[in-house]
Structure formats: C-alpha cells, structure tokens
Design a protein around this motif. Structure first.
Motif, mmCIF file in Angstrom:
data_model
loop_
_atom_site.group_PDB
_atom_site.id
_atom_site.type_symbol
_atom_site.label_atom_id
_atom_site.label_comp_id
_atom_site.label_asym_id
_atom_site.label_seq_id
_atom_site.Cartn_x
_atom_site.Cartn_y
_atom_site.Cartn_z
ATOM 1 N N ILE A 1 -35.628 22.196 -1.160
ATOM 2 C CA ILE A 1 -36.474 23.287 -0.685
ATOM 3 C C ILE A 1 -35.565 24.290 0.006
ATOM 4 O O ILE A 1 -34.760 23.919 0.860
ATOM 5 C CB ILE A 1 -37.548 22.763 0.288
ATOM 6 N N THR A 2 -35.668 25.531 -0.419
ATOM 7 C CA THR A 2 -34.816 26.551 0.194
ATOM 8 C C THR A 2 -35.690 27.576 0.891
ATOM 9 O O THR A 2 -36.892 27.682 0.627
ATOM 10 C CB THR A 2 -33.982 27.292 -0.866
ATOM 11 N N PHE A 3 -35.064 28.316 1.774
ATOM 12 C CA PHE A 3 -35.817 29.387 2.431
ATOM 13 C C PHE A 3 -34.886 30.523 2.773
ATOM 14 O O PHE A 3 -33.672 30.345 2.837
ATOM 15 C CB PHE A 3 -36.509 28.874 3.702
ATOM 16 N N SER A 4 -35.465 31.651 2.962
ATOM 17 C CA SER A 4 -34.678 32.813 3.327
ATOM 18 C C SER A 4 -35.462 33.640 4.324
ATOM 19 O O SER A 4 -36.619 33.979 4.089
ATOM 20 C CB SER A 4 -34.370 33.610 2.067
ATOM 21 N N ARG A 5 -34.801 33.912 5.451
ATOM 22 C CA ARG A 5 -35.431 34.772 6.460
ATOM 23 C C ARG A 5 -35.033 36.220 6.225
ATOM 24 O O ARG A 5 -35.532 37.100 6.904
ATOM 25 C CB ARG A 5 -34.907 34.427 7.852
ATOM 26 N N ASP A 6 -34.118 36.411 5.305
ATOM 27 C CA ASP A 6 -33.550 37.762 5.162
ATOM 28 C C ASP A 6 -34.387 38.639 4.261
ATOM 29 O O ASP A 6 -33.852 39.419 3.486
ATOM 30 C CB ASP A 6 -32.139 37.687 4.548
ATOM 31 N N GLU A 7 -35.696 38.492 4.313
ATOM 32 C CA GLU A 7 -36.520 39.214 3.349
ATOM 33 C C GLU A 7 -37.340 40.305 4.023
ATOM 34 O O GLU A 7 -37.617 40.242 5.216
ATOM 35 C CB GLU A 7 -37.488 38.250 2.666
ATOM 36 N N ALA A 8 -37.706 41.289 3.230
ATOM 37 C CA ALA A 8 -38.631 42.320 3.698
ATOM 38 C C ALA A 8 -39.492 42.738 2.518
ATOM 39 O O ALA A 8 -39.078 42.626 1.365
ATOM 40 C CB ALA A 8 -37.862 43.517 4.232
ATOM 41 N N LYS A 9 -40.701 43.189 2.850
ATOM 42 C CA LYS A 9 -41.668 43.499 1.796
ATOM 43 C C LYS A 9 -42.042 44.974 1.893
ATOM 44 O O LYS A 9 -42.240 45.487 2.993
ATOM 45 C CB LYS A 9 -42.896 42.610 2.059
ATOM 46 N N LEU A 10 -42.127 45.643 0.765
ATOM 47 C CA LEU A 10 -42.514 47.050 0.761
ATOM 48 C C LEU A 10 -43.660 47.254 -0.219
ATOM 49 O O LEU A 10 -43.646 46.686 -1.312
ATOM 50 C CB LEU A 10 -41.329 47.918 0.320
ATOM 51 N N THR A 11 -44.641 48.056 0.181
ATOM 52 C CA THR A 11 -45.773 48.332 -0.704
ATOM 53 C C THR A 11 -45.985 49.828 -0.802
ATOM 54 O O THR A 11 -45.944 50.531 0.212
ATOM 55 C CB THR A 11 -47.068 47.681 -0.147
ATOM 56 N N ILE A 12 -46.169 50.286 -2.022
ATOM 57 C CA ILE A 12 -46.540 51.689 -2.204
ATOM 58 C C ILE A 12 -47.965 51.688 -2.752
ATOM 59 O O ILE A 12 -48.248 51.054 -3.774
ATOM 60 C CB ILE A 12 -45.494 52.449 -3.070
ATOM 61 N N LYS B 1 -33.348 51.461 4.301
ATOM 62 C CA LYS B 1 -32.945 52.359 3.223
ATOM 63 C C LYS B 1 -34.022 52.391 2.131
ATOM 64 O O LYS B 1 -34.409 53.453 1.644
ATOM 65 C CB LYS B 1 -31.624 51.842 2.641
ATOM 66 N N ALA B 2 -34.537 51.192 1.776
ATOM 67 C CA ALA B 2 -35.562 51.105 0.731
ATOM 68 C C ALA B 2 -36.825 51.850 1.176
ATOM 69 O O ALA B 2 -37.473 52.535 0.380
ATOM 70 C CB ALA B 2 -35.876 49.642 0.431
ATOM 71 N N PHE B 3 -37.155 51.726 2.456
ATOM 72 C CA PHE B 3 -38.352 52.377 2.989
ATOM 73 C C PHE B 3 -38.243 53.898 2.843
ATOM 74 O O PHE B 3 -39.161 54.569 2.385
ATOM 75 C CB PHE B 3 -38.544 51.994 4.461
ATOM 76 N N GLU B 4 -37.056 54.403 3.195
ATOM 77 C CA GLU B 4 -36.841 55.855 3.098
ATOM 78 C C GLU B 4 -36.923 56.329 1.647
ATOM 79 O O GLU B 4 -37.550 57.341 1.353
ATOM 80 C CB GLU B 4 -35.480 56.235 3.693
ATOM 81 N N HIS C 1 -33.736 42.494 0.396
ATOM 82 C CA HIS C 1 -33.059 41.892 1.542
ATOM 83 C C HIS C 1 -33.401 42.698 2.790
ATOM 84 O O HIS C 1 -33.488 43.921 2.728
ATOM 85 C CB HIS C 1 -31.540 41.936 1.358
ATOM 86 N N ARG C 2 -33.497 41.985 3.905
ATOM 87 C CA ARG C 2 -33.893 42.681 5.130
ATOM 88 C C ARG C 2 -32.901 43.780 5.510
ATOM 89 O O ARG C 2 -33.286 44.808 6.042
ATOM 90 C CB ARG C 2 -34.048 41.659 6.269
ATOM 91 N N ASP D 1 -43.075 45.476 5.750
ATOM 92 C CA ASP D 1 -43.109 44.362 6.699
ATOM 93 C C ASP D 1 -41.759 43.651 6.600
ATOM 94 O O ASP D 1 -41.396 43.140 5.541
ATOM 95 C CB ASP D 1 -44.252 43.401 6.313
ATOM 96 N N ASN D 2 -40.993 43.660 7.684
ATOM 97 C CA ASN D 2 -39.707 42.971 7.607
ATOM 98 C C ASN D 2 -39.696 41.670 8.404
ATOM 99 O O ASN D 2 -38.655 41.169 8.782
ATOM 100 C CB ASN D 2 -38.540 43.887 7.999
ATOM 101 N N LYS D 3 -40.882 41.112 8.614
ATOM 102 C CA LYS D 3 -40.978 39.820 9.307
ATOM 103 C C LYS D 3 -41.551 38.760 8.370
ATOM 104 O O LYS D 3 -42.437 38.001 8.731
ATOM 105 C CB LYS D 3 -41.866 39.940 10.557
ATOM 106 N N ILE D 4 -41.047 38.771 7.171
ATOM 107 C CA ILE D 4 -41.534 37.784 6.209
ATOM 108 C C ILE D 4 -40.413 36.816 5.844
ATOM 109 O O ILE D 4 -39.240 37.078 6.116
ATOM 110 C CB ILE D 4 -42.070 38.446 4.917
#
Ligand code: ADP
Ligand code: ASP
Ligand code: MG
Length: 413
Positions: free
Chosen positions: A255-266, A316-319, A310-311, A336-339
């Motif tokens: 089982i792996t996990f990554s805290r370095d994630e962020a989510k963007l929605t348009i 940059k992605a948001f902009e 990646h978080r 959301d960058n707390k995922i």
C-alpha cells in the motif's frame, strides 16, 4: 570481485559521526576486494533547508538558480566522505555531477540523465581509488547545473551502476528494505525479501519514497540488480531484479501513499471537442505532471474537469488554469492542496475484482470520503482528505492482512 555502486541517503550521512561510520562501512567492502563507486545525498534536512531559504526570498524561485543552490548540499557530503576515507588510509576522490559529466536535459529541478561519461571514474578505479560522486545533480548541454528531483540520488547511483556495468547497486537507507507499506506509518508492515522491477516500479510510482521511480526505471532497463539495505544494521535487505523463480507471488505487493498531491477543478467549461487538450496542453507545456484526470458528464452544454498534480506545482498550475478559464469562458477554478492519494498495488491483482470493493467498503466504514478514484490492472488509487491518511493506510493494511506472509493469497475478496 566486481564493481559495486553504493548509495547512502541523507540520514546515513546526517552527521560527521555518521559520515565516518559510512567511511568505515565502505572501507570494509574495499578490504574484501571490491571496486567501489559511492554516491551520497546531502546531509538529512539540508535540501529542505536550502529550498526554504530560496522560498523565503521568492515563493517561485528561478529554477536555474534553485539548482545551483540545491546542488551544494551534495557537494558538502562528497568532500567530507572522501576526507573520512583518506583519513582511514583509503585513497578516494570526490566528484560533482558536472565533473564526471552526468549529462542531463535542461529541465531544471527535475532533469533526466541522458548520458554519463565514465572515463574519469574508470581511470580512478584503475588507480585503486574509491570514487565518491554527488547524487541528485548533473550538467546540461550548456554546462549549467541541474538537479534530478527529490530522491534523485537513487537515480544517480543506478545510472552509474548501469554505465559502469556494476555487479549490483546497493541503496543504503534508514530502513532495512522495502516493506508492504511505510513502516513508519504502519509498524506491522512486513519486509519484502524479493521484488521484481515491475512491482517496485508500481510501488515507487505510486508514492513509496524509498526509491525514486527513475532509479527503478533505469535498473529495469539496464538489468541492474538493486538492493535496498540499512546503513545501521547488517541484517535484512530487499533484492529487486527481473522476474525470478521462487519469489513470492502476492496478490497485493503493498500500500502506497503520497501527501504531495493537489487537486484542481475547472467548472463550467464548454462540453465540446478539444477542451481537454486546451486545459491540459498548457499544463504539460509548463512541465507539470498530471496524475488522475476526471471529466464529468456534461450538462447544459458545459462540464467540469478535475485533475491532480504534485503539490509543488499547485500554485503554478492554478495560475495557468485561471488563464485558461478566462479564454474558455469557464465559470470558476477551484483548488485543494490538502489531499492525499492512497493506492493498493500489486501485479497479482489483475484477476481479482473484489479488491476495489473491499477497499471502498473499508474506507466507508471509517467514515472517510473518497474524492477521486483511479484504477488500472495493478492498482487502485483513491484521493482523500490528507488528515485521514494514516488511519486509511493502517486500516487497509490490516484488512488486506499484508502483515502475513501469505500476503492475501487464497483469500477471496
Ligand atoms: P534516503 O534519505 O536514504 O534516500 P528516504 O527518506 O528517501 O531515505 O527513503 C527511506 C524512507 O522511505 C523510509 O524512512 C520510509 O519512511 C519511507 N518509505 C515509504 N514507503 C516505504 C516502503 N514501502 N518500504 C520502506 N520504506 C518506505
Ligand atoms: N538531497 C536530495 C533530496 O533530499 C536528493 C536525495 O537525497 O536523493 O531529495
Ligand atoms: Mg531517498
């Protein structure tokens, strides 16, 4: 006795005492008659310290200058280790990535190794020296310093092992091998004695930080046996090779996990051909990797589009997305960058449909909301609120009984 490439990570060279201990360990291999190339990381915490200084001046520092800064961490440890080896009467010579021409592309902060000129290293080895090479860094065509992304020293080591046709590449770290999940999060996690490149590739690509994914890709491509070992204990270890008989063949490898994630929605983009390309094209052009992508079913001629990055690329992605939103006439951009992302991984999962439902049921029973789902033949990933990460990993590890040697074989999900 063949050539061995050894890599010592940040914690293993985290203090002068530890650097001297590494020198002793290396010296013992030398006395057994091995030729040795040793790759070291920066002292633990140093890369973060350097990053924080740059970010204090500018939240988005110039990438070229950032690499000039970050490469200094490893330059300190190569020199200190060589000094420690020389003190023990072992001839050693340290080199930065530029000096031994670890040629990379010019993508600062996440450059890829393209070529290594091993002449200088081979000359030193022939003269009986131990060669100490700075991990994580290279030089591009123009002669500019580049770095290989976090954890990049693993890749330096494997790339050198491939270029020098080493007998094996040993990665010394602060755990004694690769486990079914991060043993710091789940103390019951079980060490895996053997893994195939394919399995390790999956674990690494889905967040198992113990090896940088590029290092496993290199090992697999050039068939370099890769061994993960503890710097502090002599027992244990995990050997990673191509498929071999007699290895465990578990349903789930880990089982792996990554805290370095962020989510963007348009939200509210026109539901017509070319929209996904319009959104993701500029993101890719900015060298931002996109992971999970979801496009909702269209309604009233518009649709919503969500993806993860990646978080570190979030801002940059948001902009970029805000700019795209204006040109497409979209309604809104949300982020959301707390995922966090959790994945159940295993090549044996291919034929077992029940694993997904067990995973979803388990998270539901803990009251954890799944925000996104992505599946392939060999993994199921979910995106959740970061605060439930540890709880989710521990519960899933227990439910799939990964602490047991059978690793779920014979159970019906
Ligand atoms: P180094 O500084 O030596 O490169 P890293 O911190 O990069 O060390 O990698 C080792 C860490 O990886 C361990 O301390 C452990 O917390 C973490 N880790 C994550 N997943 C796993 C796993 N599946 N098996 C072993 N370690 C893991
Ligand atoms: N020092 C770099 C980092 O902290 C590279 C490495 O340790 O592998 O990411
Ligand atoms: Mg590492």
């Amino acid at each position: 006795m063949g050539l061995i490439v050894q890599k010592f990570g940040g914690t293993s060279v985290g203090s002068l005492e530890r650097i001297e201990a590494v020198a002793q360990k290396v010296a013992a291999f030398r006395h057994e008659g091995h030729d040795l190339v040793v790759v070291v990381s920066a002292m633990s915490g140093e890369t973060n310290r350097l990053l924080a200084m740059a970010h204090e001046i500018d939240p988005q520092p110039n990438p070229r200058e950032l690499d000039v800064l970050l490469a200094t961490g490893e330059q300190v440890t190569i020199a200190l280790l060589s000094i420690a080896l020389e003190k023990q009467g072992i001839p050693a010579r340290s080199y930065t990535g530029t000096q031994v021409y670890i040629r990379t592309d010019s993508v600062y902060n996440k450059a890829r190794i393209q070529n290594i000129d091993s002449k200088r290293i081979c000359n030193d080895l022939e003269s009986g020296r131990i060669v100490v090479v700075a991990g994580f860094q290279g030089v591009d065509e123009k002669g500019d310093i580049t770095t290989l992304g976090r954890g990049g020293s693993d890749t330096t080591a494997v790339a050198l092992a491939a270029a020098l046709k080493a007998h094996e590449c040993q990665i010394y770290t602060d755990v004694d091998g690769v486990y079914t999940t991060d043993p710091r999060v789940v103390p019951e996690a079980r060490r895996l004695d053997y893994l195939t490149y394919e399995e390790m590739l999956e674990l690494a690509s889905l967040g198992a930080k113990v090896l940088q994914i590029r290092s496993v890709e290199f090992a697999s491509k050039y068939n370099v046996p890769l061994r993960v070992l503890s710097s502090f204990e002599s027992e244990g270890g995990t050997l990673i090779t191509a498929e071999a008989e007699g290895m465990e063949d578990p349903l789930i490898s880990g089982i792996t996990f990554s805290r370095d994630e962020a989510k963007l929605t348009i939200l509210g983009v026109p539901d017509k051909p070319g929209v996904a390309y319009h959104i993701l094209g500029p993101i890719a052009d900015a060298n931002i990797e996109v992971d999970i992508i979801i496009q909702n079913v269209g309604r009233d001629g518009t649709t919503d589009f969500t993806f993860t990055v990646h978080r570190i690329d979030y801002q940059k992605a948001f902009e970029i997305l805000q700019e795209i939103s204006r040109t497409l006439g979209a309604r809104e951009v949300r982020g959301d960058n707390k995922i966090a992302k959790i994945s159940v991984v295993g090549v044996g999962m291919r034929s077992h449909a029940g694993i997904a439902s067990t995973m979803f049921r388990t998270l539901a029973q803990e009251g954890i909301n799944i925000q996104m789902i992505s599946t392939s033949e060999i993994k199921i990933s979910v995106v959740i609120d970061e605060k439930y990460l540890e709880l989710s990993v521990r519960t899933l590890h227990a439910v799939f009984e990964l602490e047991k040697n059978s690793s779920g074989n014979g159970l019906s999900y």
